[in-house]
Scaffold this active site. Structure first.
Site, short mmCIF file in Angstrom:
data_model
loop_
_atom_site.label_atom_id
_atom_site.label_comp_id
_atom_site.label_asym_id
_atom_site.label_seq_id
_atom_site.Cartn_x
_atom_site.Cartn_y
_atom_site.Cartn_z
N GLY A 168 -13.40 18.46 2.20
CA GLY A 168 -14.66 16.97 1.67
C GLY A 168 -13.08 16.44 1.54
N SER A 215 -14.37 11.58 2.01
CA SER A 215 -14.73 10.53 1.11
C SER A 215 -13.64 10.90 0.49
CB SER A 215 -16.10 11.31 1.20
OG SER A 215 -16.50 10.76 -0.37
N GLY A 216 -13.37 9.43 -0.22
CA GLY A 216 -13.40 9.87 -1.90
C GLY A 216 -11.55 10.45 -2.07
N GLY A 218 -10.34 13.86 -1.51
CA GLY A 218 -10.21 14.06 -0.07
C GLY A 218 -10.23 13.55 0.40
N LEU A 266 -20.37 24.22 2.46
CA LEU A 266 -20.14 25.13 1.32
C LEU A 266 -21.13 25.81 0.40
CD1 LEU A 266 -17.60 23.09 -0.71
CD2 LEU A 266 -16.74 25.45 0.19
N ASN A 297 -11.74 21.03 -2.79
CA ASN A 297 -11.73 19.53 -3.41
C ASN A 297 -13.14 18.66 -3.47
OD1 ASN A 297 -10.79 16.03 -3.65
ND2 ASN A 297 -12.12 16.38 -1.70
N THR A 300 -22.67 24.94 -4.87
CA THR A 300 -21.38 25.05 -4.19
C THR A 300 -20.43 24.13 -4.24
OG1 THR A 300 -23.12 23.32 -3.16
CG2 THR A 300 -20.88 22.37 -2.87
N SER A 347 -12.55 19.52 -13.17
CA SER A 347 -13.26 18.25 -14.06
C SER A 347 -12.95 18.79 -15.58
CB SER A 347 -14.56 17.65 -13.98
OG SER A 347 -14.90 16.59 -14.63
N TYR A 362 -32.08 24.08 -17.50
CA TYR A 362 -31.20 23.17 -16.48
C TYR A 362 -30.48 21.73 -17.01
CZ TYR A 362 -29.41 20.61 -12.48
OH TYR A 362 -28.65 19.81 -11.50
N1 LIG Z 1 -14.81 11.38 -9.12
C1 LIG Z 1 -14.41 11.10 -10.19
O1 LIG Z 1 -14.33 10.66 -11.23
C2 LIG Z 1 -14.25 12.87 -10.75
C3 LIG Z 1 -13.66 13.10 -11.86
C4 LIG Z 1 -13.89 14.73 -12.15
C5 LIG Z 1 -13.81 14.89 -11.42
N2 LIG Z 1 -13.88 15.11 -9.50
C6 LIG Z 1 -14.10 16.28 -8.67
O2 LIG Z 1 -13.30 15.75 -7.94
C7 LIG Z 1 -13.98 15.89 -6.50
C8 LIG Z 1 -13.84 15.04 -5.58
O3 LIG Z 1 -15.25 13.96 -5.44
P1 LIG Z 1 -14.90 12.49 -5.06
O4 LIG Z 1 -15.11 11.50 -6.55
O5 LIG Z 1 -13.72 12.29 -4.27
O6 LIG Z 1 -16.48 12.89 -4.57
P2 LIG Z 1 -16.93 12.22 -2.74
O7 LIG Z 1 -16.77 11.31 -2.57
O8 LIG Z 1 -18.59 12.31 -3.42
O9 LIG Z 1 -16.62 13.59 -2.14
C9 LIG Z 1 -16.76 14.88 -2.63
C10 LIG Z 1 -16.98 15.67 -1.18
O10 LIG Z 1 -16.99 17.02 -0.88
C11 LIG Z 1 -18.13 17.09 -0.15
N3 LIG Z 1 -19.39 17.74 -0.24
C12 LIG Z 1 -20.18 17.92 -1.37
N4 LIG Z 1 -20.73 18.79 -0.90
C13 LIG Z 1 -20.51 19.78 0.00
C14 LIG Z 1 -21.24 21.05 0.49
N5 LIG Z 1 -22.18 21.47 0.27
N6 LIG Z 1 -20.39 20.73 1.62
C15 LIG Z 1 -19.02 20.54 2.52
N7 LIG Z 1 -18.86 19.45 1.01
C16 LIG Z 1 -19.35 18.70 0.37
C17 LIG Z 1 -18.81 15.69 0.46
O11 LIG Z 1 -19.31 15.30 1.66
P3 LIG Z 1 -19.87 14.41 1.78
O12 LIG Z 1 -19.89 13.15 1.74
O13 LIG Z 1 -20.92 15.34 3.48
O14 LIG Z 1 -21.67 14.35 0.71
C18 LIG Z 1 -17.63 15.10 0.55
O15 LIG Z 1 -16.70 15.05 1.05
C19 LIG Z 1 -14.80 16.55 -6.91
O16 LIG Z 1 -14.66 19.02 -7.09
C20 LIG Z 1 -15.29 16.36 -8.02
O17 LIG Z 1 -15.73 16.56 -8.69
C21 LIG Z 1 -14.29 13.86 -9.52
#
Ligand SMILES: NC(=O)c1ccc[n+]([C@@H]2O[C@H](COP(=O)([O-])OP(=O)(O)OC[C@H]3O[C@@H](n4cnc5c(N)ncnc54)[C@H](OP(=O)(O)O)[C@@H]3O)[C@@H](O)[C@H]2O)c1
Length: 306
Positions: A39, A42-43, A45, A87, A113, A134, A161, A183
């Site tokens: 990942g 974005s964000g 990662g 994934l 990530n 995923t 998380s 669900y």
């Molecule tokens: N942000 C928060 O507040 C928070 C809090 C707790 C935990 N987290 C965890 O932190 C991690 C990173 O999240 P983030 O906040 O950086 O979110 P994000 O900006 O949405 O980044 C998520 C990344 O995962 C990728 N992804 C999603 N589905 C995928 C798939 N099927 N195959 C491959 N890649 C995939 C996305 O790719 P695309 O852009 O192509 O969709 C993106 O690169 C996640 O695991 C999330 O659960 C985040």
């Protein structure tokens, strides 16, 4: 810094809520190290990849498509290797792992990530609920396929998380992995994040007697693309409160980068981290039997997807 951040203090690691990924790696040279980040486009990662490369690491960045990961890697100063890894598609995950092996890349860390959150309706991949598939199954397949590529001191960091606390009371509903018996967007996100924790736990147990480690992290709450599936009102509220309560992206990436790189954590395994310090997860996240059971069930799932 958010207003909430003003009232927090650093933990025993010397870092805390307000620490950024750059701060937790200040003075650290990662020259000669290679780390994989899923990942990476974005964000958190993307920020993790940027900071690891800034400190000298070569970063294998993965995203759903080669176009996305190339675009993300192109913007990074440092050494990167872009690979595709969708994934929810076992063929893509296996191809990614095969490419790492073909290039004989040894990994000092894998940061699992990538993730999706709170899909409003039940969606499935290969017959399994999509967040579970995923966030957990995809990463299980990737990490277990790459275990031989880990260096002797290799680290696996699972992005969990604090929302793992919203998992069903039963923990992982092994008889409802397709969501047919019920669900809930947050319940199932929570279940997938509890699965990330249990995976790190069981992997850590399997690493016993080696210098390899496996840990899970809660990055904090950060406004990223992760909210894309939330309804517009909830997203607006999230946006409105972000200056008050939320971490910035550099702060959000700190814990995963810290756990992947800090020399102080060479012997720390099987733990859950938040704000760059060891934290206490929900009780069943430490359930060794549940962790073993989930490993066995997931192993069977991926074997059947061959
Ligand atoms: N942000 C928060 O507040 C928070 C809090 C707790 C935990 N987290 C965890 O932190 C991690 C990173 O999240 P983030 O906040 O950086 O979110 P994000 O900006 O949405 O980044 C998520 C990344 O995962 C990728 N992804 C999603 N589905 C995928 C798939 N099927 N195959 C491959 N890649 C995939 C996305 O790719 P695309 O852009 O192509 O969709 C993106 O690169 C996640 O695991 C999330 O659960 C985040």
């Amino acid at each position: 810094m958010s207003i909430y951040g003003w009232f927090t203090s650093k933990g025993t690691s010397g870092f805390g809520y307000n620490s950024t990924a750059e701060e937790v790696t200040e003075g650290l040279s990662l020259d000669g190290k290679t780390m994989l980040v899923t990942g990476c486009n974005s964000g958190l990662g993307h920020e993790a990849m940027r900071v690891l490369a800034l400190r000298g690491a070569r970063v294998v960045g993965t995203a759903r498509t080669l176009e996305k990961t190339k675009a993300a890697c192109d913007g990074i100063r440092g050494k990167t290797i872009p690979l595709a890894c969708e994934l929810s598609d076992p063929a893509s995950v296996r191809a990614c792992a095969e490419e790492v092996k073909r290039q004989r890349i040894k990994l000092d860390a894998i940061i699992a990530n990538a993730g999706i959150m709170a899909l409003p309706e039940l969606e499935k991949a290969h017959g399994y609920e999509l967040q579970f598939f995923t966030n957990h199954v995809g990463h299980f397949l990737l990490v277990t396929s790459l275990l031989d590529q880990l260096t002797e001191t290799g680290r696996v960091v699972m992005l969990s998380s604090d929302a793992h606390r919203r998992a069903p009371e039963a923990g992982i509903e092994l008889d409802n992995l397709d969501g047919a018996k019920g669900y809930g967007e947050w319940r199932n996100y929570g279940q997938s994040k509890l699965a990330n924790l249990l995976f790190a736990k069981e992997l850590s147990r399997r690493f016993a007697g080696t210098k390899k480690t496996a840990n899970a992290v809660h990055p904090g709450v950060i406004r990223t693309n992760l909210t894309r599936h939330m309804n517009p009102v909830a997203r607006f509220l999230f946006l409105a409160i972000s200056p008050l309560f939320l971490k910035t992206v550099p702060q959000g990436a700190a814990t995963e980068v810290f756990v992947a790189t800090s020399p102080t954590l060479a012997d720390v395994s099987g733990e859950y981290f938040a704000d760059c310090n060891v934290a206490v997860p929900r009780r069943d996240a430490n359930d060794v039997e549940l962790a073993k059971k989930l490993w066995d069930v997931t192993e069977k799932i991926v074997a059947e997807l061959a």
